[in-house]
Design a protein around this motif. Structure first.
Motif: not given
Ligand code: ATP
Ligand code: MG
Length: 300
Positions: A148, A150, A220, A224, A227
């Motif tokens: 990620h 970002q 979450t 995840e 990915y």
């Protein structure tokens, strides 16, 4: 089981999963379901071996503490539900809590983001004589942050430093940090608990279906999971770049918890054994002092 037998089998077992040179490392060569041919029927035997291993570990830790020279840093990395917490709990169950510390690294706080990324971890490097456990670590900087990107944006790094080389640079810096630790008497062992995507799904479903496991599940985690492939390639590159002779990675099959725990214990025993630990020798003067103290006590 004799200490010598335990040490030898610990070495043999753990070295099947040790990576000391990442050049040829490919994650696909490691099967998360591997148990080296042991079956569920061997589970009771494995549990006995683990108990003997935990006892051997306690004896080694006692010497590590008494000698007060080496420190041992054990790093655990894994996808969610691979069994980090359980492995830490079982393997460390017999050791003296005074000589061991566990630190869990979560998403960084704003204070932590105001520093270089090793800052929060280097503060937690174990003292001499101690075993330190990192439940996640600075390796997240090339895993979650890479998957990620970002997150990088929140790290307040000068724009000029955000180049395409950043992951290679991070791997290099981590290698250098671990080499530094090693040269200071802190030995580092790194564990990647390698779970399959299928088994992660089973464990997530169990966490959702069983009330007493609900607390372990967060949405979450399943997010995840989307990915997965990105994480697997980040793990592969990380291991390729940071497995060294002094600071090896152990890629531990994690689909069978009993097997995972036995191999982790074996690797820690092998690491401690490599240090040639011994209780400090008492010199002539100290022996005389002991004799004098004894005489005084007996004369009371
Ligand atoms: P559990 O097994 O209890 O879920 P956990 O280690 O997954 O334990 P969580 O609180 O669920 O603990 O997750 C910690 C989260 O923090 C992970 O998603 C991890 O990727 C994230 N994290 C850790 N270090 C960093 C970092 N440097 N930057 C961003 N996120 C990080
Ligand atoms: Mg989690």
């Amino acid at each position: 089981m004799k200490a010598d037998t335990i040490t030898k089998s610990a070495r043999k077992l753990s070295r099947s999963f040790r990576v000391t040179n990442g050049k040829k490392f490919r994650l696909q060569d490691f099967d998360p379901g591997n148990t080296l041919g042991f079956t569920d029927e061997d589970k009771p035997k494995a549990k006995k071996a683990l108990a003997a291993g935990v006892k051997a570990l306690a004896d080694l830790q006692d010497k590590l503490y008494a000698q007060d020279q080496w420190a041992v840093l054990l790093i655990f990395q894994a996808m969610d539900a691979a069994g980090k917490d359980g492995a830490i709990k079982h393997v460390m169950s017999g050791i003296n809590p005074q000589g061991c510390e566990v630190h869990s690294f979560k998403a960084p706080t704003s204070e932590e983001l105001d520093h270089d990324y090793l800052w929060r971890c280097s503060k937690r490097v174990p003292e001499r004589g101690r075993i330190g456990i990192f439940n996640r670590s600075y390796y997240e900087e090339t895993l979650v942050v890479r998957v990620h990107p970002q997150i990088l944006g929140k790290q307040k790094l000068p724009q000029k430093l955000l180049t395409k080389n950043i992951w290679d640079e991070r791997h290099q810096d981590i290698r250098a940090f671990e080499r530094y630790l090693n040269r200071n008497g802190v030995i580092v062992r790194k564990f990647f608990l390698h779970v399959s995507k299928e088994e992660q799904k089973n464990r997530f479903l169990e966490r959702i279906d069983q009330r007493e496991k609900n607390w372990k599940f967060s949405t979450t985690d399943s997010h995840e999971r989307k990915y997965w492939d990105d994480y697997q390639s980040a793990y592969e590159e990380m291991i390729r770049a940071t497995a060294t002779q002094e600071s090896p990675w152990y890629v531990i099959p994690a689909d069978h918890k009993w097997f995972t725990r036995t191999v982790v214990a074996a690797a820690v025993i092998d690491a401690l054994h490599s240090l040639d630990l011994a209780y400090p020798k008492v010199g002539k003067d100290q022996l005389a002092e002991l004799a004098a103290a004894k005489a005084e006590l007996l004369a009371e």
